[in-house]
Design a protein around this motif. Sequence first.
Motif, PDB file in Angstrom:
ATOM      1  N   LYS A  91       0.909  -1.170   0.022  1.00 37.40           N
ATOM      2  CA  LYS A  91      -0.052   0.044   0.133  1.00 37.40           C
ATOM      3  C   LYS A  91       1.038   1.252   0.021  1.00 37.40           C
ATOM      4  O   LYS A  91       2.038   1.243   0.497  1.00 37.40           O
ATOM      5  CB  LYS A  91      -0.916  -0.042   1.221  1.00 37.40           C
ATOM      6  N   ASP A 131       4.262  -2.849  10.963  1.00 39.00           N
ATOM      7  CA  ASP A 131       3.040  -2.491  10.810  1.00 39.00           C
ATOM      8  C   ASP A 131       2.277  -2.441  12.125  1.00 39.00           C
ATOM      9  O   ASP A 131       1.629  -1.453  12.315  1.00 39.00           O
ATOM     10  CB  ASP A 131       2.300  -3.297   9.908  1.00 39.00           C
ATOM     11  N   ASP A 148      -5.800  -6.033  13.142  1.00 40.33           N
ATOM     12  CA  ASP A 148      -5.242  -5.789  11.720  1.00 40.33           C
ATOM     13  C   ASP A 148      -5.613  -7.060  10.963  1.00 40.33           C
ATOM     14  O   ASP A 148      -5.060  -7.971  11.263  1.00 40.33           O
ATOM     15  CB  ASP A 148      -3.890  -5.535  11.733  1.00 40.33           C
TER      16      ASP A 148
END
Length: 244
Positions: free
Chosen positions: A13, A102, A121
């Motif tokens: 992303k 992340d 997540d």
Amino acid sequence: MKLFVDVGNTALKWRRRGADGTVQGGAAHGRDWPRALQAPLDAGAAGFEQIWVASVAGAEADERIGALIEARTGVPPRFYYSRQEDFGVSNCYPEPRRLGVDRWVALVECWQRFGAGIIIDCGSALTIDAIDGEGRFLGGYIVPGLGMLRSALLRDTADVHVDQARPRLTLGRSTGECVHNGLLRMSVAFVTDVVVELRERLPDTCKVLVTGGDADELSSAFSFEFMHLPDLVLDGLERVAARQ
Ligand SMILES: Nc1ncnc2c1ncn2[C@@H]1O[C@H](COP(=O)(O)OP(=O)(O)O)[C@@H](O)[C@H]1O
Ligand SMILES: CC(C)(COP(=O)(O)O)[C@@H](O)C(=O)NCCC(=O)O
Ligand SMILES: [K+]
């Protein structure tokens, strides 16, 4: 122009922020880094002043991604990795760097924006992380994400064949429904169990943040209050970059 890149195990992303606005995108990368980097680096004539990467794709991939970015832009990318402490968040891992970045930048973003929170997540892996009212990362869980569960089930069974379907929590009445509904219910039950328990422990003001590619699918079956923040990781990475 600044570029922020979030490299997961399934998807890459990215977000380009420049004088004429913000552009972002994402897609499955299949570990084909030259192809996956085409869109984020396609900034036309404009050059990049800074490029930041948060990657959990592994050291070899990071080296390749770094070399490709520098070769194409002339800008050496800055890879941010988890630390013992940053932005008021303290890391409970004995080896802080081993925490997926992340998860770390999502914790930083949660703490800076909301304080105590629970971060779900729904990515290649489904992770749940908790941060308390003092900014302490309390720990979390890592289990296979929906996509991984499905592919493992189909790979390791001879006669389970399913087509794509919108899973629900109800009893399945075909192989596909039994698989999709079963995996959804298992994942949702796990998340709900953890959220209920953590909410007894964390301040009442704690937020539940949901992110990741499967967030829509999973959160449609959540019975608790949550905030869907699809760009949580990119937001956290951009916050880190803004401090430099
Ligand atoms: N276009 C897509 N490309 C890749 N994965 C997708 C896509 N749409 C939904 N998914 C689901 O999202 C999961 C990946 O989540 P995401 O958070 O994007 O990836 P990562 O784990 O790489 O951070 C996959 O396991 C898959 O089930
Ligand atoms: C748990 C993860 C695989 C999740 O990554 P993703 O599903 O986003 O690809 C990633 O955060 C990771 O590689 N973590 C390293 C191990 C750890 O966090 O303990
Ligand atoms: K992720």
